[in-house]
Design an enzyme around this catalytic site. Structure first.
Site, PDB file in Angstrom:
ATOM      1  N   GLU A 107      13.663   1.653  19.871  1.00  0.00           N
ATOM      2  CA  GLU A 107      12.982   2.951  19.994  1.00  0.00           C
ATOM      3  C   GLU A 107      12.501   3.149  21.414  1.00  0.00           C
ATOM      4  OE1 GLU A 107       9.946   3.424  16.996  1.00  0.00           O
ATOM      5  OE2 GLU A 107      11.302   2.834  15.381  1.00  0.00           O
ATOM      6  N   ARG A 163      10.353  -0.187   9.089  1.00  0.00           N
ATOM      7  CA  ARG A 163      10.591  -0.718  10.420  1.00  0.00           C
ATOM      8  C   ARG A 163      12.063  -0.712  10.764  1.00  0.00           C
ATOM      9  NH1 ARG A 163       6.733   0.528  11.883  1.00  0.00           N
ATOM     10  NH2 ARG A 163       4.989  -0.521  12.839  1.00  0.00           N
ATOM     11  N   ASP A 174       9.541  -6.903  -5.001  1.00  0.00           N
ATOM     12  CA  ASP A 174       8.514  -7.438  -4.102  1.00  0.00           C
ATOM     13  C   ASP A 174       8.154  -8.834  -4.610  1.00  0.00           C
ATOM     14  OD1 ASP A 174       6.123  -8.150  -2.757  1.00  0.00           O
ATOM     15  OD2 ASP A 174       5.625  -6.043  -2.435  1.00  0.00           O
ATOM     16  N   LYS A 208       0.828  -1.208   0.000  1.00  0.00           N
ATOM     17  CA  LYS A 208       0.000   0.000   0.000  1.00  0.00           C
ATOM     18  C   LYS A 208       0.867   1.264   0.000  1.00  0.00           C
ATOM     19  CE  LYS A 208      -2.315  -1.684   3.564  1.00  0.00           C
ATOM     20  NZ  LYS A 208      -1.921  -3.093   3.504  1.00  0.00           N
ATOM     21  N   ILE A 209       1.847   1.313   0.923  1.00  0.00           N
ATOM     22  CA  ILE A 209       2.664   2.527   1.028  1.00  0.00           C
ATOM     23  C   ILE A 209       3.633   2.623  -0.158  1.00  0.00           C
ATOM     24  CG2 ILE A 209       4.352   3.747   2.465  1.00  0.00           C
ATOM     25  CD1 ILE A 209       2.972   2.374   4.915  1.00  0.00           C
ATOM     26  N   HIS A 217      10.145   8.343  14.398  1.00  0.00           N
ATOM     27  CA  HIS A 217       8.994   7.495  14.020  1.00  0.00           C
ATOM     28  C   HIS A 217       7.743   8.351  13.793  1.00  0.00           C
ATOM     29  CE1 HIS A 217       7.384   3.128  14.386  1.00  0.00           C
ATOM     30  NE2 HIS A 217       6.681   3.812  13.511  1.00  0.00           N
ATOM     31  N   LEU A 218       7.869   9.228  12.811  1.00  0.00           N
ATOM     32  CA  LEU A 218       6.789  10.194  12.542  1.00  0.00           C
ATOM     33  C   LEU A 218       5.926   9.803  11.340  1.00  0.00           C
ATOM     34  CD1 LEU A 218       8.471  13.729  12.942  1.00  0.00           C
ATOM     35  CD2 LEU A 218       6.990  12.510  14.538  1.00  0.00           C
ATOM     36  N   GLY A 219       6.227   8.643  10.734  1.00  0.00           N
ATOM     37  CA  GLY A 219       5.539   8.263   9.488  1.00  0.00           C
ATOM     38  C   GLY A 219       4.032   8.418   9.545  1.00  0.00           C
ATOM     39  N   ALA A 220       3.435   8.033  10.654  1.00  0.00           N
ATOM     40  CA  ALA A 220       1.964   8.045  10.735  1.00  0.00           C
ATOM     41  C   ALA A 220       1.447   9.302  11.422  1.00  0.00           C
ATOM     42  CB  ALA A 220       1.497   6.821  11.508  1.00  0.00           C
ATOM     43  N   ASP A 223      13.427   6.971   9.801  1.00  0.00           N
ATOM     44  CA  ASP A 223      12.316   7.303  10.712  1.00  0.00           C
ATOM     45  C   ASP A 223      12.143   6.241  11.804  1.00  0.00           C
ATOM     46  OD1 ASP A 223       9.962   8.814  11.476  1.00  0.00           O
ATOM     47  OD2 ASP A 223       8.750   7.215  10.602  1.00  0.00           O
TER      48      ASP A 223
HETATM   49  N1  LIG Z   1       6.982   4.835   9.931  1.00  0.00           N
HETATM   50  C1  LIG Z   1       5.727   4.692  10.235  1.00  0.00           C
HETATM   51  O1  LIG Z   1       5.200   5.410  11.081  1.00  0.00           O
HETATM   52  C2  LIG Z   1       4.905   3.690   9.531  1.00  0.00           C
HETATM   53  C3  LIG Z   1       5.469   2.520   9.125  1.00  0.00           C
HETATM   54  N2  LIG Z   1       4.706   1.569   8.482  1.00  0.00           N
HETATM   55  C4  LIG Z   1       5.365   0.343   8.044  1.00  0.00           C
HETATM   56  O2  LIG Z   1       5.482   0.362   6.625  1.00  0.00           O
HETATM   57  C5  LIG Z   1       5.593  -0.975   6.151  1.00  0.00           C
HETATM   58  C6  LIG Z   1       4.741  -1.185   4.914  1.00  0.00           C
HETATM   59  O3  LIG Z   1       3.373  -0.983   5.208  1.00  0.00           O
HETATM   60  P1  LIG Z   1       2.223  -1.231   4.109  1.00  0.00           P
HETATM   61  O4  LIG Z   1       2.642  -0.731   2.805  1.00  0.00           O
HETATM   62  O5  LIG Z   1       0.971  -0.718   4.713  1.00  0.00           O
HETATM   63  O6  LIG Z   1       2.185  -2.809   4.109  1.00  0.00           O
HETATM   64  P2  LIG Z   1       1.659  -3.768   2.943  1.00  0.00           P
HETATM   65  O7  LIG Z   1       1.408  -5.055   3.597  1.00  0.00           O
HETATM   66  O8  LIG Z   1       0.588  -3.114   2.158  1.00  0.00           O
HETATM   67  O9  LIG Z   1       2.938  -3.909   2.009  1.00  0.00           O
HETATM   68  C7  LIG Z   1       4.094  -4.608   2.361  1.00  0.00           C
HETATM   69  C8  LIG Z   1       4.672  -5.187   1.079  1.00  0.00           C
HETATM   70  O10 LIG Z   1       5.894  -5.802   1.402  1.00  0.00           O
HETATM   71  C9  LIG Z   1       6.006  -6.951   0.604  1.00  0.00           C
HETATM   72  N3  LIG Z   1       7.001  -7.844   1.196  1.00  0.00           N
HETATM   73  C10 LIG Z   1       6.859  -8.710   2.230  1.00  0.00           C
HETATM   74  N4  LIG Z   1       8.016  -9.344   2.460  1.00  0.00           N
HETATM   75  C11 LIG Z   1       8.901  -8.860   1.544  1.00  0.00           C
HETATM   76  C12 LIG Z   1      10.259  -9.132   1.275  1.00  0.00           C
HETATM   77  N5  LIG Z   1      10.944 -10.034   1.987  1.00  0.00           N
HETATM   78  N6  LIG Z   1      10.862  -8.460   0.265  1.00  0.00           N
HETATM   79  C13 LIG Z   1      10.171  -7.539  -0.454  1.00  0.00           C
HETATM   80  N7  LIG Z   1       8.878  -7.261  -0.277  1.00  0.00           N
HETATM   81  C14 LIG Z   1       8.254  -7.904   0.734  1.00  0.00           C
HETATM   82  C15 LIG Z   1       4.617  -7.516   0.556  1.00  0.00           C
HETATM   83  O11 LIG Z   1       4.426  -8.341  -0.577  1.00  0.00           O
HETATM   84  C16 LIG Z   1       3.784  -6.253   0.454  1.00  0.00           C
HETATM   85  O12 LIG Z   1       3.483  -5.940  -0.894  1.00  0.00           O
HETATM   86  C17 LIG Z   1       5.218  -1.861   7.337  1.00  0.00           C
HETATM   87  O13 LIG Z   1       6.405  -2.329   7.940  1.00  0.00           O
HETATM   88  C18 LIG Z   1       4.557  -0.912   8.309  1.00  0.00           C
HETATM   89  O14 LIG Z   1       4.663  -1.331   9.622  1.00  0.00           O
HETATM   90  C19 LIG Z   1       3.392   1.782   8.211  1.00  0.00           C
HETATM   91  C20 LIG Z   1       2.770   2.941   8.599  1.00  0.00           C
HETATM   92  C21 LIG Z   1       3.485   3.983   9.324  1.00  0.00           C
HETATM   93  O1  LIG Z   2       1.616   4.656  15.760  1.00  0.00           O
HETATM   94  C1  LIG Z   2       2.515   5.176  15.105  1.00  0.00           C
HETATM   95  O2  LIG Z   2       2.737   6.386  15.085  1.00  0.00           O
HETATM   96  C2  LIG Z   2       3.403   4.278  14.267  1.00  0.00           C
HETATM   97  C3  LIG Z   2       2.745   3.830  13.028  1.00  0.00           C
HETATM   98  C4  LIG Z   2       3.411   2.652  12.441  1.00  0.00           C
HETATM   99  O3  LIG Z   2       4.591   2.466  12.531  1.00  0.00           O
HETATM  100  C5  LIG Z   2       2.573   1.650  11.770  1.00  0.00           C
HETATM  101  O4  LIG Z   2       1.393   1.914  11.590  1.00  0.00           O
HETATM  102  O5  LIG Z   2       3.118   0.588  11.416  1.00  0.00           O
END
Ligand SMILES: NC(=O)C1=CN([C@@H]2O[C@H](COP(=O)(O)OP(=O)(O)OC[C@H]3O[C@@H](n4cnc5c(N)ncnc54)[C@H](O)[C@@H]3O)[C@@H](O)[C@H]2O)C=CC1
Ligand SMILES: O=C(O)CCC(=O)C(=O)O
Length: 526
Positions: A259, A230, A169, A149-150, A278-281, A254
């Site tokens: 943490e 992460r 991916d 998604k992201i 960790h400001l992503g969200a 981030d």
């Molecule tokens: N910094 C922050 O505050 C935030 C961080 N995140 C993190 O962002 C990451 C991605 O989130 P989304 O896009 O929502 O998840 P998602 O599940 O939509 O996408 C993850 C993608 O990674 C792929 N994937 C899984 N294992 C893999 C590998 N070994 N090599 C390559 N691709 C692989 C999957 O096929 C999937 O397409 C997650 O770790 C989530 O926790 C999400 C929101 C906020």
């Molecule tokens: O709660 C937060 O600010 C962190 C968000 C995040 O890392 C996630 O949704 O995976």
């Protein structure tokens, strides 16, 4: 009233939803010991990334039904331990997608144009333009690791900025990548070709230290890496070395191995590294989205309804769930009924989705049947989360079949179980969209609604037998609410199904089996 503990900062909109059905206690920054002490008092726990829900917390959570993570990543929750305890874990898979994608893009641009350091210098009254000359992203290659998604949103926006996108991916098809304007490549090629690398994958054993010294050595000396996914996907010590030695040009980070970030050599790298906590969200919009999304799910689960984004039970789209809801009730009732008819120690259960039901997603129906089957033994310990595990651990063989050809009713569910009282089967339907009807017991056609207390007999179809059972129950002061007989042929074998107002008193079942013509008798409480 149920009690919800909110142990990380959550937007008020979410707290208001919880308050409709529960007492809400907000206690943030709790040390682990305090959380362990408090958690036995709570039915639900709502968190962001700050609270670590370890197996120790889950062990102590004797009342907990649900853990709601207001965000995507659930790596701060011991999901396996929660599943074993039958605790639902829910998240908000989409609420902060845009926020995280925009943060990754902002980090890429900040790093390219030295914005944080330039800002610092102007605020310190300097006017140093040469020092902060940056690089453009236009026509550069962006390597997106994780096109979910992201990653997809980052790729779409980056393309609009004139970047060329390579993506890695292993779970995404070439067609999907092409739709997003990305070229799927293997990881080595991505490392070698990319000017920018952005990570959007979960942290798993496979992705831990995916970016290590070896990977960094394959990158261009001008490469810049962004991690808003992460901590722990990048080996921070190796990154520090690589930036310091000029193996790569820089990094924007981030998320961290630990943490909040403690002592870290990453802080020593000046304008080559941009760090955020960790400001992503952390946008106003995302925080409302995730708070509402997760609070609604907690509210639903506390009201006995299923959650739409549970990570440890099969996820169902709300419209599918709405359609299946009556069938989940049917499955649970039939599982419970057949489990009691078959006696304890069920070895095998067969679940057949018949008629139109054969076209539906069978997984939740199978889980609901197993939950019903195990209810008698495990009571409230079994639920949609752990029913499959519990069945497996008891060595119950589950056979799942479909038979679209059965057309007696538009859709019916057949469940048979082999247990200590032999093999028994039941079939049921949903009448008028909501009402459960049992339409068959052990191949004898009937049409009865399930009731709390029921008595089933298998007997010879002969005059007088119904009267005798009626008189016998009367002599024990058992009131019959309804009665129905089903038979295959006249004066052959038959079943009698009685709904009774109270549980059958001890000893009466034995008396019933002594009535001439009665072959067997069973009583169930649903
Ligand atoms: N910094 C922050 O505050 C935030 C961080 N995140 C993190 O962002 C990451 C991605 O989130 P989304 O896009 O929502 O998840 P998602 O599940 O939509 O996408 C993850 C993608 O990674 C792929 N994937 C899984 N294992 C893999 C590998 N070994 N090599 C390559 N691709 C692989 C999957 O096929 C999937 O397409 C997650 O770790 C989530 O926790 C999400 C929101 C906020
Ligand atoms: O709660 C937060 O600010 C962190 C968000 C995040 O890392 C996630 O949704 O995976």
């Amino acid at each position: 009233m149920p009690k919800v503990l909110v142990s990380d900062p959550i937007d008020q909109s979410g707290l208001d939803i919880l308050a409709q059905v529960a007492q809400v206690d907000v206690k943030t920054k709790l040390p682990l010991e305090e959380l362990v002490q408090l958690i036995p008092n709570y039915d639900a726990l709502m968190i962001r990334s700050g609270t670590k829900v370890t197996s120790e917390v889950i062990e102590a959570a004797s009342q907990l039904k649900i853990i709601g993570r207001a965000g995507v990543g659930v790596d701060n929750v011991d999901v396996a331990a929660a599943t074993r305890r039958g605790i639902v874990v829910v998240n908000s898979p989409e609420g902060n997608t845009i926020a995280a994608a925009e943060h990754a893009l902002a980090m890429m641009l900040s790093l390219s144009r030295n914005i944080p350091e330039a800002d610092k210098s102007v605020k310190a009254s300097a006017w140093d333009r040469k020092k902060f000359t940056g690089v453009e992203v236009y026509k550069k290659i962006l390597g997106v690791v994780g096109l979910g998604k992201i990653g997809s949103h980052v790729a779409t926006v980056a393309r609009a900025m004139g970047m060329n996108i390579l993506a890695y991916d292993p779970f995404i098809s070439k067609e999907r990548a092409a739709e997003l304007g990305c070229t799927l490549v293997d990881l080595d090629l991505l490392f070698q070709e990319a000017d920018y690398i952005t990570l959007h994958i979960p942290k798993t054993p496979e992705t831990a230290h995916l970016i290590n010294a070896e990977a960094l050595a394959k990158m261009k000396p001008t490469a810049r890496i962004v991690n808003c996914a992460r901590g722990g996907i990048i080996d921070e010590a190796a990154l520090h070395e690589a930036v310091k030695n000029g193996t790569i040009a820089g990094a924007a980070i981030d998320v961290y191995e630990s943490e909040p970030l403690g002592e870290s050599s990453l802080r020593e790298l000046g304008k080559s590294v941009v760090l955020t906590p960790h400001l992503g969200a952390s946008t106003a919009e995302a925080q409302i989205n995730v708070a509402v999304d997760v609070a609604e799910q907690i509210r639903d689960v506390l009201l006995g309804l299923p959650a739409r984004s549970a990570v440890n039970i099969p996820g169902l789209r709300p419209d599918v769930l709405e359609r299946l809801r009556p069938y989940l009730q049917l499955a649970e009732t039939l599982g419970n009924l057949v489990g009691q008819l078959a006696g304890g120690r069920v070895e095998q259960v067969q679940i057949t989705l018949q008629g139109d039901l054969a076209n539906q997603d069978s997984k939740p129906i199978v889980i609901a049947t197993l939950k019903g089957l195990l209810t008698n033994a495990l009571r409230e310990r079994v639920n949609y989360v752990n029913a499959s595990i519990e069945a497996k651990e008891r060595g119950i063989q589950v056979i799942e079949t479909r038979d679209a050809g059965v057309k007696d009713f538009s859709g019916s569910l057949y469940v048979s179980a082999q247990g200590s009282l032999g093999e028994h089967s039941v079939t049921g339907i949903i009448l008028g969209g909501t009402e459960v009807r049992i339409t068959d017991i052990n191949q004898f056609p009937i049409n009865v609604p399930p009731t709390k207390y029921m008595l089933f007999t298998l007997h010879r179809d002969m005059p007088g037998i119904i009267g005798k059972i009626g008189s016998l129950l009367g002599s024990f002061n058992v009131n019959i609410a309804s009665m129905q007989v089903g038979r295959q042929i006249v004066r052959g074998d038959a079943v009698m199904v009685l709904s009774i107002d109270d549980p059958l008193p001890d000893g009466i079942l034995e008396e019933i089996t002594k009535v001439p013509g009665i072959r067997d008798a069973y009583t169930v409480a649903l």
